[in-house]
Design an enzyme around this catalytic site. Structure first.
Site, PDB file in Angstrom:
ATOM      1  N   THR A  14       0.998  -1.012  -0.314  1.00 28.05           N
ATOM      2  CA  THR A  14      -0.064   0.049   0.279  1.00 28.05           C
ATOM      3  C   THR A  14       0.598   1.312  -0.249  1.00 28.05           C
ATOM      4  O   THR A  14       0.366   2.036  -0.598  1.00 28.05           O
ATOM      5  CB  THR A  14      -0.943   0.067   1.368  1.00 28.05           C
ATOM      6  OG1 THR A  14      -1.404  -0.918   1.497  1.00 28.05           O
ATOM      7  CG2 THR A  14      -1.640   1.040   1.087  1.00 28.05           C
ATOM      8  N   SER A  59       1.822  -7.677  -1.069  1.00 30.52           N
ATOM      9  CA  SER A  59       2.877  -9.212   0.143  1.00 30.52           C
ATOM     10  C   SER A  59       2.007 -10.242  -0.045  1.00 30.52           C
ATOM     11  O   SER A  59       2.612 -10.704   0.155  1.00 30.52           O
ATOM     12  CB  SER A  59       3.286  -8.232   1.086  1.00 30.52           C
ATOM     13  OG  SER A  59       1.903  -8.349   2.060  1.00 30.52           O
ATOM     14  N   THR A 166       4.107  -9.890  14.946  1.00 31.48           N
ATOM     15  CA  THR A 166       3.200 -10.291  14.171  1.00 31.48           C
ATOM     16  C   THR A 166       2.112  -9.442  13.530  1.00 31.48           C
ATOM     17  O   THR A 166       2.255  -8.478  14.772  1.00 31.48           O
ATOM     18  CB  THR A 166       1.875 -11.615  15.193  1.00 31.48           C
ATOM     19  OG1 THR A 166       1.790 -12.527  14.536  1.00 31.48           O
ATOM     20  CG2 THR A 166       1.213 -11.582  15.716  1.00 31.48           C
ATOM     21  N   GLN A 277      -1.478 -21.350  19.513  1.00 31.13           N
ATOM     22  CA  GLN A 277      -2.544 -20.124  18.681  1.00 31.13           C
ATOM     23  C   GLN A 277      -2.819 -19.086  19.203  1.00 31.13           C
ATOM     24  O   GLN A 277      -3.297 -18.287  18.978  1.00 31.13           O
ATOM     25  CB  GLN A 277      -4.063 -20.558  18.624  1.00 31.13           C
ATOM     26  CG  GLN A 277      -3.714 -22.511  17.814  1.00 31.13           C
ATOM     27  CD  GLN A 277      -5.188 -23.430  18.396  1.00 31.13           C
ATOM     28  OE1 GLN A 277      -6.147 -22.507  18.186  1.00 31.13           O
ATOM     29  NE2 GLN A 277      -4.990 -23.760  16.714  1.00 31.13           N
TER      30      GLN A 277
HETATM   31  N1  ASP Z   1      -2.439  -5.880   1.101  1.00 33.62           N
HETATM   32  C1  ASP Z   1      -1.119  -5.321   1.222  1.00 33.62           C
HETATM   33  C2  ASP Z   1      -0.073  -6.308   1.014  1.00 33.62           C
HETATM   34  O1  ASP Z   1       0.534  -6.824   2.603  1.00 33.62           O
HETATM   35  C3  ASP Z   1      -1.616  -4.692   2.818  1.00 33.62           C
HETATM   36  C4  ASP Z   1      -0.695  -3.589   3.121  1.00 33.62           C
HETATM   37  O2  ASP Z   1       0.262  -2.950   1.912  1.00 33.62           O
HETATM   38  O3  ASP Z   1      -0.290  -3.189   4.385  1.00 33.62           O
HETATM   39  O4  ASP Z   1       0.916  -5.471   0.306  1.00 33.62           O
END
Ligand code: ASP
Length: 341
Positions: A14, A59, A166, A277
């Site tokens: 993002t 990602s 996490t 978990q």
């Molecule tokens: N879906 C995006 C990613 O992990 C969310 C982000 O960039 O934080 O690439």
């Protein structure tokens, strides 16, 4: 005195996207051009260079191949850069940070992963603070030595050890937590480092380990899981390592077929690692009757490691091809500050 030189590595996510105002959707953009729109970067007391993966990705699309590409960039710029800031989507950032912490053995410079919940061009973006502070942290030095010498995640005013984090929230700016290890730094009026918590590698030369074994499986135990299904997953062809995510302090239903299924693969020499978990706390096999069987048959305790870290450590260790006793011994050691001993 020479200013620290920081390499910004853009992998996607993002932070480097822009919003298409007609459709509202986010799309990838030229990261270099975006950076030019942040004049604040010129105020930083360091020099910077940017490099991008040839195909930046959300990602969720990243795999061990991309971890290898990131490690390659770090290795090839290691001599000239004083620190690295890896811009990365938050979704799998904790996996990449964990993997890099094992792959980059002998790391003596900062590798700080950061990203944002809103794109850098958005009015209310969290990207600018994350990026600027991550760069400042990467540039911190004392007596010409980088202060941070490990793989970290910087997000929303906190610097965490990467293999302890996490992702906990898809909405809040505070997207990460490190339940079993305190933050390494906090950004308030001052940037405060927890110096006594910083990791120092016992090795002084960077040695990148590129092989990460992908024949591993992660199984989350849940009430109602049948022994047949568990057996089916454990017997998937080619499996070389298993992480089981169990209840509480490492507990599994007391069903004999569950234990038999696990025993069968352990006897074949396939390591099985037990992580909890729960977000915080540790596996303690043998504390309850429901984990005594696991301990007796040789399931490896993942202690207080995160699932992301246990999975990456297993991929890393199996790739040495030295058998399950080696894997067990290494799981009982802290290789990059990933476990409390
Ligand atoms: N879906 C995006 C990613 O992990 C969310 C982000 O960039 O934080 O690439």
């Amino acid at each position: 005195m020479k200013k620290p030189h920081i390499l910004l590595v853009y992998t996607g996510g993002t932070i480097g996207m822009i919003r298409d105002f007609s459709s509202g959707a986010l799309r990838a953009f030229d990261f270099d051009k975006l950076l030019k729109q942040i004049p604040e970067l010129n105020l930083l007391d360091c020099t910077m260079e940017t490099i991008s993966l040839s195909e930046p990705q959300d990602s969720s699309n990243l795999s061990p191949t991309h971890w290898g590409l990131m490690a390659e960039i770090i290795e090839s710029h290691y001599a000239q850069a004083d620190g690295f800031v890896v811009l990365h989507g938050s979704d799998t950032m904790a996996y990449s940070a964990s993997a890099l912490s094992f792959m980059l053995q002998g790391l003596n410079k900062p590798v700080i992963l950061t990203g944002s919940q809103l794109p850098i061009g958005d009015l209310r973006t969290d990207a600018k603070e994350n990026l600027i502070t991550a760069i400042q942290l990467a540039a911190m030095a004392q007596d010409l030595e980088p202060q941070i010498q490990e793989v970290c995640i910087y997000f929303e005013y906190k610097l965490y050890r990467g293999n302890r984090t996490t992702k906990i929230n898809a909405e809040h700016f505070q997207a990460f937590a490190s339940f079993n290890h305190p933050p390494l730094a906090e950004s308030g009026v001052h940037l405060t480092l927890a110096k006594d918590l910083l990791w120092r590698s016992p090795h002084k030369t960077l040695k990148v380990h590129y092989q990460m074994n992908r024949s591993v499986i992660l199984i989350k135990i849940f009430p109602g899981l049948t022994a047949d299904l568990l057996k089916y997953m454990l017997n998937a062809p080619g499996i070389e390592g298993v992480v089981i995510e169990t209840f509480g302090s490492g507990n599994l239903p007391n069903i004999p077929e569950f234990l038999e299924a696990l025993q069968e693969i352990i006897v074949k020499g396939i390591p099985v690692v037990n992580v909890t978990q729960c977000s915080g706390g540790s596996v303690e096999q043998g504390l309850y009757e429901t984990s005594q069987g696991l301990k007796a048959m040789g399931v490896i305790s993942g202690g207080d490691m995160t699932t992301e870290s246990a999975l990456a450590k297993l991929m890393y260790l199996i790739s040495f091809d030295q058998g399950s006793d080696y894997v067990r011994a290494q799981f009982g050691r802290s290789l990059a500050g990933e476990i409390t001993l």
